[in-house]
Enzyme design. Structure first.
Site, short mmCIF file in Angstrom:
data_model
loop_
_atom_site.label_atom_id
_atom_site.label_comp_id
_atom_site.label_asym_id
_atom_site.label_seq_id
_atom_site.Cartn_x
_atom_site.Cartn_y
_atom_site.Cartn_z
N GLY A 250 30.86 19.11 -21.58
CA GLY A 250 30.61 19.23 -22.96
C GLY A 250 29.88 20.21 -23.39
N ASP A 299 45.68 15.73 -18.12
CA ASP A 299 46.05 16.87 -17.60
C ASP A 299 46.31 17.71 -18.81
OD1 ASP A 299 47.08 19.30 -16.49
OD2 ASP A 299 48.15 18.38 -15.11
N CYS A 371 34.24 31.70 -15.95
CA CYS A 371 32.69 32.06 -15.06
C CYS A 371 33.01 33.01 -14.05
CB CYS A 371 31.78 30.81 -15.02
SG CYS A 371 32.53 29.71 -14.07
#
EC number: 2.1.1.176
Length: 430
Positions: A250, A299, A371
């Site tokens: 979050g 999903d 990332c």
């Protein structure tokens, strides 16, 4: 249990069973600070320390005694990198063998630790003879990085071995950055604003969240500066419908609500129930408006399982990846990732992009982020996606300190002391 014994067990589970260190540490609450330091440090320098242990051992230890091997590495780490009295390190590390129910290893451990003390300079010089030992990374990863970033590979590897900073995102719906900096100063917590982001503060030294003023009241959120660009790159406007795919825990969901509390709908999706609950917990702690927030367990690539048919003005796809841009925060990645993983991540990302593109409005933006620092997960994914879609164009992505690429912008680890991160903003032509 002896902290060195616990560390050896946890490190061994990472090395042998490919367990996540974060998950292992979350299940272990005792002596958390020291155990975390020992685990992170041993894994950060694993490929260097391993060479020393193998040189000093006359013969490899049996597979069933790999916990002893990890215990030896833990001892080397303490002796070389920590300011702990030598006799304490030796006594505690040797004593850990008894707790591991392998008293036969006490003499061996004592001998190797004392040899390390006596021959440290020579042994460390020995590790410089191989590139794995010199940079403390697996060879396959070094080769990937050298190929991808011929002008930056060394700085990337060095940054991966550095201790990461603690960066905060001030919740500007509750307090200004200037006032929060004053609150930190009153608590004798040294910090500085990051001028290239409106809400970012970097601490001089990491601290417990319990020491942060107003943390429980939602004044701040811990988030590296590299991830704080996402909510701004989305170009959020009032009354928009927004999807945060792969949203847990979050960080970006909450930032979206902070940047624009007046959205029509924000849908946050994750396929892990426990992690989805963390989104709700974080947003509740931050005190953000939730009346237009929907958290869905699904999903996200299976559109028919969760979609009501509504199209979105903005989509954030922070795609699952190798996390090779955050190795300094998660050194176990060096051992968990394998060369074959990268092509699987590539295909999964394309699947997600193709699926989510169908629920993006014409005239809308999809922000793709990872990332990772590997082009196979970043630029090559976008390049392949663009080659199979007509009504799409790249939109400029301006990220402070990032490298502008043909298909997006890449932040490399250590640039402005940020994590490694990739962004590409896609516009859907009407």
């Amino acid at each position: 249990m002896n902290t060195r014994a616990t560390t050896a067990i946890l490190v061994n589970q990472v090395v042998q069973k490919k367990c996540s260190l974060t998950a292992l540490l979350s299940a272990n609450k005792k002596n958390q600070s020291l155990i975390q330091e020992l685990c992170y440090g041993t894994l950060r320098w694993y490929f260097k320390l391993k060479l020393i242990a193998e040189k000093l051992l006359h013969a490899p230890l049996r597979d069933k005694d790999h916990d002893i091997f990890c215990l030896i590495l833990t001892g080397f780490y303490q002796l070389n990198y920590l300011n702990i009295p030598t006799h304490t390190i030796v006594n505690q590390t040797v004593g850990a063998a008894e707790i591991l129910k392998k008293p036969w290893a006490k003499g061996l451990i004592n001998k190797l630790l004392r040899r390390f003390i006596a021959e440290k300079d020579e042994l460390l010089t020995f590790t410089e003879k191989t590139i794995e030992g010199q940079y403390a990374h697996p060879l396959w990863f070094i080769q990937h990085i050298k190929k991808a970033w011929p002008d930056h590979w060394e700085s990337i590897l060095i940054a991966n071995n550095a201790r990461p900073p603690m960066t905060l995102r001030v919740n500007l719906t509750k307090i200004s950055r200037e006032i929060y900096l004053e609150m930190l100063d009153q608590k004798n917590i040294s910090a500085k604003p990051l001028d290239f982001l409106p809400a970012a503060i970097q601490l001089e030294k990491p601290c417990s969240v319990h020491q942060l003023p107003g943390f429980n009241e939602g004044y701040c959120y811990i988030q590296d500066a590299a991830g704080q660009f996402a909510a701004y790159l989305l170009k959020l406007e009032n009354n928009q419908t927004v999807l945060d795919a792969c949203a847990a825990p979050g960080s970006k969901t909450s930032h979206i609500l902070e940047v624009n509390p007046h959205l029509k709908t924000l849908v946050a999706i994750d396929n892990n129930k426990q992690r989805l609950n963390r989104i709700k917990e974080n947003i509740t702690r931050l005190g953000l408006r939730q009346e237009h927030l929907q958290c869905l367990l699904a999903d996200v690539s299976q559109i028919d399982q969760w979609s009501s048919g509504e199209l979105f003005d903005r989509i954030l796809l922070d795609a699952p990846c190798s996390a090779t841009g955050v190795i300094r925060r998660h050194p176990d990645i060096k051992l968990l990732r394998q060369p074959g993983d990268i092509s699987q991540y590539h295909q999964k990302k394309l699947q997600l992009l193709n699926a989510l593109w169908t629920v993006l409005k014409a005239g809308g933006f999809l922000l793709y982020s990872t990332c990772s620092v590997l082009p196979d997960e970043n630029e090559k994914v976008i390049e392949e996606f663009l080659s199979t879609h007509d009504k799409v164009e790249l939109s400029p992505t301006n990220v402070h300190g990032g490298l502008q690429l043909k298909y997006g912008v890449q932040q490399l680890p250590g640039q402005d002391n940020k994590d490694g991160f990739y962004y590409s903003l896609l516009f859907k032509n009407p």
